[in-house]
Write a protein that holds these residues in place. Structure first.
Motif, mmCIF file in Angstrom:
data_model
loop_
_atom_site.group_PDB
_atom_site.id
_atom_site.type_symbol
_atom_site.label_atom_id
_atom_site.label_comp_id
_atom_site.label_asym_id
_atom_site.label_seq_id
_atom_site.Cartn_x
_atom_site.Cartn_y
_atom_site.Cartn_z
ATOM 1 N N ILE A 1 3.193 -0.453 -4.371
ATOM 2 C CA ILE A 1 4.645 -0.624 -4.406
ATOM 3 C C ILE A 1 5.142 -0.878 -2.993
ATOM 4 O O ILE A 1 5.132 0.015 -2.148
ATOM 5 C CB ILE A 1 5.354 0.592 -5.033
ATOM 6 C CG1 ILE A 1 4.680 0.986 -6.358
ATOM 7 C CG2 ILE A 1 6.824 0.259 -5.259
ATOM 8 C CD1 ILE A 1 5.335 2.153 -7.076
ATOM 9 N N GLY A 2 5.471 -2.124 -2.731
ATOM 10 C CA GLY A 2 5.891 -2.514 -1.387
ATOM 11 C C GLY A 2 7.398 -2.632 -1.305
ATOM 12 O O GLY A 2 8.136 -1.910 -1.997
ATOM 13 N N GLY A 3 7.868 -3.544 -0.465
ATOM 14 C CA GLY A 3 9.303 -3.730 -0.319
ATOM 15 C C GLY A 3 9.885 -4.451 -1.533
ATOM 16 O O GLY A 3 11.000 -4.152 -1.965
ATOM 17 N N GLY B 1 10.920 -2.892 -5.869
ATOM 18 C CA GLY B 1 10.237 -2.302 -4.717
ATOM 19 C C GLY B 1 11.194 -1.489 -3.860
ATOM 20 O O GLY B 1 12.316 -1.181 -4.269
ATOM 21 N N GLY B 2 10.731 -1.162 -2.669
ATOM 22 C CA GLY B 2 11.504 -0.333 -1.754
ATOM 23 C C GLY B 2 12.857 -0.929 -1.387
ATOM 24 O O GLY B 2 13.809 -0.199 -1.090
ATOM 25 N N THR B 3 12.947 -2.272 -1.432
ATOM 26 C CA THR B 3 14.225 -2.941 -1.159
ATOM 27 C C THR B 3 15.304 -2.452 -2.112
ATOM 28 O O THR B 3 16.459 -2.259 -1.726
ATOM 29 C CB THR B 3 14.040 -4.474 -1.318
ATOM 30 O OG1 THR B 3 13.028 -4.861 -0.392
ATOM 31 C CG2 THR B 3 15.298 -5.246 -1.038
ATOM 32 N N GLY C 1 4.268 0.910 0.949
ATOM 33 C CA GLY C 1 5.228 1.708 1.712
ATOM 34 C C GLY C 1 6.224 2.482 0.866
ATOM 35 O O GLY C 1 6.615 3.596 1.233
ATOM 36 N N ALA C 2 6.647 1.909 -0.269
ATOM 37 C CA ALA C 2 7.675 2.587 -1.067
ATOM 38 C C ALA C 2 7.170 3.907 -1.647
ATOM 39 O O ALA C 2 7.959 4.782 -1.998
ATOM 40 C CB ALA C 2 8.175 1.674 -2.179
ATOM 41 N N CYS C 3 5.852 4.059 -1.749
ATOM 42 C CA CYS C 3 5.269 5.312 -2.263
ATOM 43 C C CYS C 3 5.257 6.407 -1.207
ATOM 44 O O CYS C 3 4.847 7.526 -1.494
ATOM 45 C CB CYS C 3 3.822 5.097 -2.710
ATOM 46 S SG CYS C 3 3.683 4.105 -4.174
ATOM 47 N N ALA C 4 5.686 6.076 0.020
ATOM 48 C CA ALA C 4 5.544 7.033 1.121
ATOM 49 C C ALA C 4 6.331 8.323 0.903
ATOM 50 O O ALA C 4 5.981 9.361 1.462
ATOM 51 C CB ALA C 4 5.958 6.383 2.444
ATOM 52 N N PHE C 5 7.387 8.274 0.089
ATOM 53 C CA PHE C 5 8.150 9.502 -0.162
ATOM 54 C C PHE C 5 7.241 10.601 -0.685
ATOM 55 O O PHE C 5 6.455 10.377 -1.597
ATOM 56 C CB PHE C 5 9.232 9.249 -1.214
ATOM 57 C CG PHE C 5 10.417 8.518 -0.704
ATOM 58 C CD1 PHE C 5 11.295 9.129 0.174
ATOM 59 C CD2 PHE C 5 10.669 7.219 -1.107
ATOM 60 C CE1 PHE C 5 12.409 8.456 0.648
ATOM 61 C CE2 PHE C 5 11.775 6.539 -0.642
ATOM 62 C CZ PHE C 5 12.643 7.154 0.242
ATOM 63 N N ASP C 6 7.434 11.789 -0.107
ATOM 64 C CA ASP C 6 6.702 12.971 -0.588
ATOM 65 C C ASP C 6 6.995 13.173 -2.062
ATOM 66 O O ASP C 6 8.159 13.227 -2.449
ATOM 67 C CB ASP C 6 7.242 14.209 0.163
ATOM 68 C CG ASP C 6 6.208 14.771 1.085
ATOM 69 O OD1 ASP C 6 5.111 14.193 1.132
ATOM 70 O OD2 ASP C 6 6.516 15.767 1.754
ATOM 71 N N SER D 1 0.306 5.193 3.108
ATOM 72 C CA SER D 1 0.241 4.283 1.953
ATOM 73 C C SER D 1 0.612 2.840 2.342
ATOM 74 O O SER D 1 0.106 1.887 1.753
ATOM 75 C CB SER D 1 1.138 4.792 0.825
ATOM 76 O OG SER D 1 2.481 4.863 1.238
ATOM 77 N N LEU D 2 1.454 2.723 3.370
ATOM 78 C CA LEU D 2 1.894 1.404 3.843
ATOM 79 C C LEU D 2 0.743 0.542 4.388
ATOM 80 O O LEU D 2 0.804 -0.684 4.397
ATOM 81 C CB LEU D 2 2.922 1.656 4.960
ATOM 82 C CG LEU D 2 3.629 0.526 5.643
ATOM 83 C CD1 LEU D 2 4.877 0.150 4.852
ATOM 84 C CD2 LEU D 2 4.056 0.919 7.052
ATOM 85 N N LEU D 3 -0.299 1.187 4.880
ATOM 86 C CA LEU D 3 -1.364 0.443 5.586
ATOM 87 C C LEU D 3 -2.570 0.122 4.709
ATOM 88 O O LEU D 3 -3.480 -0.589 5.135
ATOM 89 C CB LEU D 3 -1.834 1.246 6.810
ATOM 90 C CG LEU D 3 -0.753 1.535 7.862
ATOM 91 C CD1 LEU D 3 -1.334 2.372 8.991
ATOM 92 C CD2 LEU D 3 -0.175 0.234 8.408
HETATM 93 N N1 LIG Z 1 8.482 6.682 5.114
HETATM 94 C C1 LIG Z 1 8.961 5.901 4.159
HETATM 95 N N2 LIG Z 1 9.676 6.414 3.124
HETATM 96 C C2 LIG Z 1 10.142 5.625 2.159
HETATM 97 N N3 LIG Z 1 9.973 4.307 2.087
HETATM 98 C C3 LIG Z 1 9.278 3.735 3.091
HETATM 99 C C4 LIG Z 1 8.721 4.497 4.161
HETATM 100 N N4 LIG Z 1 8.070 3.654 5.004
HETATM 101 C C5 LIG Z 1 8.215 2.431 4.477
HETATM 102 N N5 LIG Z 1 8.934 2.466 3.337
HETATM 103 C C6 LIG Z 1 9.350 1.342 2.490
HETATM 104 O O1 LIG Z 1 8.215 0.632 2.099
HETATM 105 C C7 LIG Z 1 8.542 -0.743 1.915
HETATM 106 C C8 LIG Z 1 7.551 -1.582 2.683
HETATM 107 O O2 LIG Z 1 6.269 -1.342 2.186
HETATM 108 P P1 LIG Z 1 5.104 -2.406 2.362
HETATM 109 O O3 LIG Z 1 4.922 -2.714 3.808
HETATM 110 O O4 LIG Z 1 3.959 -1.903 1.584
HETATM 111 O O5 LIG Z 1 5.804 -3.641 1.649
HETATM 112 P P2 LIG Z 1 5.489 -5.173 1.786
HETATM 113 O O6 LIG Z 1 4.022 -5.363 1.735
HETATM 114 O O7 LIG Z 1 6.212 -5.713 2.958
HETATM 115 O O8 LIG Z 1 6.197 -5.731 0.460
HETATM 116 P P3 LIG Z 1 5.594 -6.437 -0.876
HETATM 117 O O9 LIG Z 1 4.170 -6.048 -0.982
HETATM 118 O O10 LIG Z 1 6.421 -5.896 -1.993
HETATM 119 O O11 LIG Z 1 5.838 -7.872 -0.656
HETATM 120 C C9 LIG Z 1 9.956 -0.930 2.454
HETATM 121 O O12 LIG Z 1 10.871 -1.015 1.381
HETATM 122 C C10 LIG Z 1 10.168 0.338 3.263
HETATM 123 O O13 LIG Z 1 11.515 0.715 3.287
#
Ligand SMILES: Nc1ncnc2c1ncn2[C@@H]1O[C@H](COP(=O)(O)OP(=O)(O)OP(=O)(O)O)[C@@H](O)[C@H]1O
Ligand SMILES: [Mg+2]
Length: 272
Positions: free
Chosen positions: A147-149, A171-173, A235-240, A260-262
């Motif tokens: 779950i990304g942005g 997503g996180g957006t 990144g969106a899964c980063a919330f505890d 989770s973002l990396l």
């Molecule tokens: N600590 C955090 N708590 C909550 N959300 C977070 C945190 N760090 C990053 N995010 C959210 O995670 C998202 C980005 O995650 P990621 O880098 O995995 O996405 P992306 O790969 O750019 O997007 P996609 O894969 O959907 O195209 C953003 O919406 C950001 O706000």
């Protein structure tokens, strides 16, 4: 999959972001992964044994819902990040893998590869994002949710092979938009507020309905599959506690690795 060693591996990548791994000897082939995300563009560099050597991450809105929408802006950022790493390593980066949301086909998929090519990489592979995440985690069975942005991507693994993939534009957006609406902030302000760990306890209840929507997307897709473990990346899964929402909705044990973002960018590089 062994979560402890997966976490150690991801930590070793986090430690070299913006740096060079101190134990890198400057020799051997390098493998790169370019993750063009909705929220972040990331390059991961590994040695021939998949050990992280360096990396860069940059927040940019040149991709929407996982698809390139500002081509020249994307190329410029990838070039810039690549040049930074090359300067640091004193080496040219030659090959890279790229990634697309599951189900991306035709010109949309080609466009991602073209951005990476335009930044002077030979593209070795274009993989789907949750599959890359699975590779970084060493997961061979179960479901990986990325779950990304922009999107919620799911990939089902059987015997180390991808049996099915699914992707939906939540997503996180969408979480940021909820935060912006609640506090009357601009999108950028709300994004900064949302990712600040100091605000997580206040923000998570607000965005929980969005997290539940994501969990519902996962449950619906998994209904026809027998899955014992779900791995939560992006990144969106980063919330505890986000993984607990998925676990409850799906009734399937859900684990979330460190950073989770990396996970996805690291996994993409393993295909480089
Ligand atoms: N600590 C955090 N708590 C909550 N959300 C977070 C945190 N760090 C990053 N995010 C959210 O995670 C998202 C980005 O995650 P990621 O880098 O995995 O996405 P992306 O790969 O750019 O997007 P996609 O894969 O959907 O195209 C953003 O919406 C950001 O706000
Ligand atoms: Mg992503």
């Amino acid at each position: 999959m062994d979560l402890t060693s997966a976490n150690a591996y991801i930590e070793s990548f986090a430690a070299v972001l913006g740096k060079t791994a101190p134990e890198w000897e400057g020799r051997g082939k390098l493998k790169c992964g370019v993750d063009l995300g909705t929220a972040n563009i990331c390059i991961a560099v590994l040695d021939e044994n998949d050990k992280p050597v360096s990396g860069e991450i940059f927040g940019a809105q040149v991709v929407r819902d996982g698809l390139v929408y500002d081509y020249s802006g994307s190329v410029a950022i990838v070039r810039k990040l690549k040049a930074r790493i090359e300067e640091r390593l004193g080496r040219r980066l030659e090959t890279a893998a790229a990634a697309i949301p599951p189900g991306t086909v035709g010109r949309d998929a080609e466009c991602v590869a073209n951005v990476v090519r335009a930044a002077d990489f030979d593209v070795t592979a274009v993989v789907d994002e949750p599959t890359a995440a699975a590779r970084a985690l060493g997961a061979k069975e179960g479901a990986v949710v990325d779950i990304g942005g922009g999107t919620t991507g799911i990939s089902i693994l059987r015997n180390g092979k991808v049996a099915a993939v699914h992707d939906e534009p939540t997503g996180g957006t969408h979480m940021t938009l909820v935060v912006a609406g609640h506090y009357g902030m601009s999108f950028d302000e709300a994004e900064r507020y949302k990712v600040d760990p100091a605000n997580a306890r206040e923000v998570f209840p607000l965005v929980k309905p969005v997290a539940e929507k994501m969990a519902t997307i996962v449950r619906r897709f998994l209904e026809n599959w027998s899955v014992e473990t779900i791995y939560a990346a992006g990144g969106a899964c980063a919330f505890d506690g986000f993984e607990k929402i998925i676990e409850r909705e799906c009734g399937i044990p859900t684990v979330k690795p460190a950073h989770s973002l990396l996970v996805t960018p690291l996994g993409i590089a393993m295909f480089g």
